[in-house]
Design a protein around this motif. Sequence first.
Motif, PDB file in Angstrom:
ATOM      1  N   VAL A 209      91.138  -5.741   2.298  1.00  0.00           N
ATOM      2  CA  VAL A 209      91.594  -4.841   4.051  1.00  0.00           C
ATOM      3  C   VAL A 209      91.793  -6.080   5.188  1.00  0.00           C
ATOM      4  N   GLY A 210      93.145  -6.070   5.808  1.00  0.00           N
ATOM      5  CA  GLY A 210      93.396  -7.496   6.560  1.00  0.00           C
ATOM      6  C   GLY A 210      93.983  -7.362   7.902  1.00  0.00           C
ATOM      7  N   SER A 211      93.045  -8.157   8.781  1.00  0.00           N
ATOM      8  CA  SER A 211      93.680  -7.897  10.369  1.00  0.00           C
ATOM      9  C   SER A 211      94.481  -9.275  10.467  1.00  0.00           C
ATOM     10  N   ALA A 212      95.448  -9.122  11.130  1.00  0.00           N
ATOM     11  CA  ALA A 212      96.429 -10.060  11.832  1.00  0.00           C
ATOM     12  C   ALA A 212      95.334 -11.212  12.710  1.00  0.00           C
ATOM     13  N   THR A 213      94.644 -11.064  13.263  1.00  0.00           N
ATOM     14  CA  THR A 213      92.990 -11.984  14.245  1.00  0.00           C
ATOM     15  C   THR A 213      92.707 -12.314  13.392  1.00  0.00           C
ATOM     16  N   ASP A 214      91.412 -13.078  14.332  1.00  0.00           N
ATOM     17  CA  ASP A 214      90.352 -14.057  13.740  1.00  0.00           C
ATOM     18  C   ASP A 214      89.127 -12.572  13.570  1.00  0.00           C
ATOM     19  N   GLU A 215      89.368 -11.675  13.744  1.00  0.00           N
ATOM     20  CA  GLU A 215      88.585 -10.448  14.393  1.00  0.00           C
ATOM     21  C   GLU A 215      88.340  -9.377  12.425  1.00  0.00           C
ATOM     22  N   PRO A 216      87.590  -9.278  12.354  1.00  0.00           N
ATOM     23  CA  PRO A 216      87.727  -8.736  11.067  1.00  0.00           C
ATOM     24  C   PRO A 216      88.303  -7.204  10.685  1.00  0.00           C
ATOM     25  N   PRO A 217      88.367  -6.598   9.965  1.00  0.00           N
ATOM     26  CA  PRO A 217      89.418  -5.498   9.787  1.00  0.00           C
ATOM     27  C   PRO A 217      88.292  -4.293  10.113  1.00  0.00           C
ATOM     28  N   THR A 218      87.196  -3.912  10.447  1.00  0.00           N
ATOM     29  CA  THR A 218      86.122  -3.631  10.503  1.00  0.00           C
ATOM     30  C   THR A 218      86.550  -1.895  10.723  1.00  0.00           C
ATOM     31  N   ALA A 219      87.553  -1.178  11.318  1.00  0.00           N
ATOM     32  CA  ALA A 219      87.715  -0.123  11.285  1.00  0.00           C
ATOM     33  C   ALA A 219      87.811   0.527   9.674  1.00  0.00           C
ATOM     34  N   LEU A 220      88.795   0.008   9.232  1.00  0.00           N
ATOM     35  CA  LEU A 220      89.299  -0.339   7.303  1.00  0.00           C
ATOM     36  C   LEU A 220      88.122  -0.053   6.449  1.00  0.00           C
ATOM     37  N   VAL A 221      87.152  -1.289   6.712  1.00  0.00           N
ATOM     38  CA  VAL A 221      86.268  -1.793   5.577  1.00  0.00           C
ATOM     39  C   VAL A 221      85.067  -0.484   6.390  1.00  0.00           C
ATOM     40  N   ARG A 222      85.099   0.568   7.729  1.00  0.00           N
ATOM     41  CA  ARG A 222      84.199   1.783   7.820  1.00  0.00           C
ATOM     42  C   ARG A 222      84.594   2.846   7.227  1.00  0.00           C
ATOM     43  N   ALA A 223      85.922   3.153   7.021  1.00  0.00           N
ATOM     44  CA  ALA A 223      86.221   4.289   6.758  1.00  0.00           C
ATOM     45  C   ALA A 223      86.641   3.950   5.006  1.00  0.00           C
ATOM     46  N   GLY A 224      86.704   2.684   4.183  1.00  0.00           N
ATOM     47  CA  GLY A 224      86.325   2.467   3.304  1.00  0.00           C
ATOM     48  C   GLY A 224      85.384   3.126   2.331  1.00  0.00           C
ATOM     49  N   ARG A 225      83.982   2.543   3.423  1.00  0.00           N
ATOM     50  CA  ARG A 225      82.874   3.683   3.091  1.00  0.00           C
ATOM     51  C   ARG A 225      82.517   5.001   3.273  1.00  0.00           C
ATOM     52  N   ARG A 226      83.188   5.352   3.960  1.00  0.00           N
ATOM     53  CA  ARG A 226      82.983   6.770   4.537  1.00  0.00           C
ATOM     54  C   ARG A 226      83.828   7.681   3.460  1.00  0.00           C
ATOM     55  N   ALA A 227      84.919   6.784   2.395  1.00  0.00           N
ATOM     56  CA  ALA A 227      85.594   7.157   1.299  1.00  0.00           C
ATOM     57  C   ALA A 227      84.791   7.000   0.316  1.00  0.00           C
ATOM     58  N   GLY A 228      84.029   6.484  -0.098  1.00  0.00           N
ATOM     59  CA  GLY A 228      83.247   5.641  -0.893  1.00  0.00           C
ATOM     60  C   GLY A 228      83.884   4.760  -1.639  1.00  0.00           C
ATOM     61  N   ARG A 254      96.706  -4.290   8.179  1.00  0.00           N
ATOM     62  CA  ARG A 254      96.818  -3.987   6.310  1.00  0.00           C
ATOM     63  C   ARG A 254      95.982  -3.931   5.514  1.00  0.00           C
ATOM     64  N   VAL A 255      96.376  -2.646   4.483  1.00  0.00           N
ATOM     65  CA  VAL A 255      95.755  -2.305   3.732  1.00  0.00           C
ATOM     66  C   VAL A 255      96.964  -3.259   2.208  1.00  0.00           C
ATOM     67  N   GLY A 256      96.298  -3.771   0.981  1.00  0.00           N
ATOM     68  CA  GLY A 256      96.618  -4.506  -0.141  1.00  0.00           C
ATOM     69  C   GLY A 256      96.619  -5.852   0.357  1.00  0.00           C
ATOM     70  N   SER A 257      97.688  -6.307  -0.996  1.00  0.00           N
ATOM     71  CA  SER A 257      97.756  -7.656  -1.163  1.00  0.00           C
ATOM     72  C   SER A 257      96.795  -8.776  -2.513  1.00  0.00           C
ATOM     73  N   THR A 258      95.933  -7.988  -3.057  1.00  0.00           N
ATOM     74  CA  THR A 258      95.676  -8.327  -4.405  1.00  0.00           C
ATOM     75  C   THR A 258      95.942  -9.259  -5.542  1.00  0.00           C
ATOM     76  N   PRO A 259      96.333 -10.759  -5.388  1.00  0.00           N
ATOM     77  CA  PRO A 259      97.171 -10.976  -6.123  1.00  0.00           C
ATOM     78  C   PRO A 259      97.699 -10.620  -8.236  1.00  0.00           C
TER      79      PRO A 259
END
Length: 291
Positions: A209-228, A254-259
């Motif tokens: 999960v990614g942000s385009a800025t220096d800020e972390p993608p907190t909303a997506l990390v939080r969503a991941g925790r809720r979804a397990g 953004r979601v995705g980008s695993t090599p």
Amino acid sequence: MTAPPASRPAAASAPPATTTPPNPSTPPPARTFDAAVAVAAVAHLAGRIGPRLATGPAFRRAADWAAGELSAAGYDVRRERFDVPAGDSWGVPVAAGRSQNVVAEPPGFDPARPHLVLGAHLDTVAVSPGAEDNASGVGVLLTLARTDLRSRLPVVLVLFGAEEPRGPGDDDHHYGSRQHVTRLTAPARRAVRGMLALDRVGVGEAVPVGSATDEPPTALVRAGRRAGVPTAAESRQRSSDHWSFVRAGLPGLRVGSTPYAGYHDARDLPGLIEADQLDRVGRLVLAWLRD
């Protein structure tokens, strides 16, 4: 799919668009995300259609098919057509041409009211069938279109054309999403509360999960925790269509980008895609939409 009553949106500073009418026999939305539907979409796009250069006939076939899927799911579908310059598609010289975005809006959608945007690019580089990049993201988006989103806000679904580069730098990349943002009216820009790009989401065990800025993608990390769902957070991740929104002052993640082996080449085939990872992504996105 439920949406609040609203007036039918008008085209936003765009040339005449082709509209696909909604299917009158739309089935009820699924209660949960079905990864098998996403796997089937990947097989169709990367297996049957194959490489989808944004200005070529295979891309147009893919866009027509995807528009039909979105219409059958009950959305009002329109196209945004635009010019793409000549350039280099990952080592292959390509001519200038036309591409398109496929935009799906819930019935009664009002673009001036708060809403979310969920996007995935439909094109590939010239030589790649693009199973992971990015039939995986398209497959998740099309599956979500048939799912009961129970979103906190109305959701616009966009399949972008010409995301893949035709040269170095931002100005030779992300043509479809830049066109989409440019064509938004001022009220529609103000109404975008969040944009999520699904790009390369079908391999791995944790979901990037990614942000385009220096800020972390907190909303997506939080969503991941809720979804397990385990996540791997990145900052300054700008290599997808969310960057077109962020550089225009709009919120985007953004979601995705695993090599993976097969990136931007002929090995990017449906057998690479993992249903379990698509399921993790689908559950994470649903949690984000419902936050």
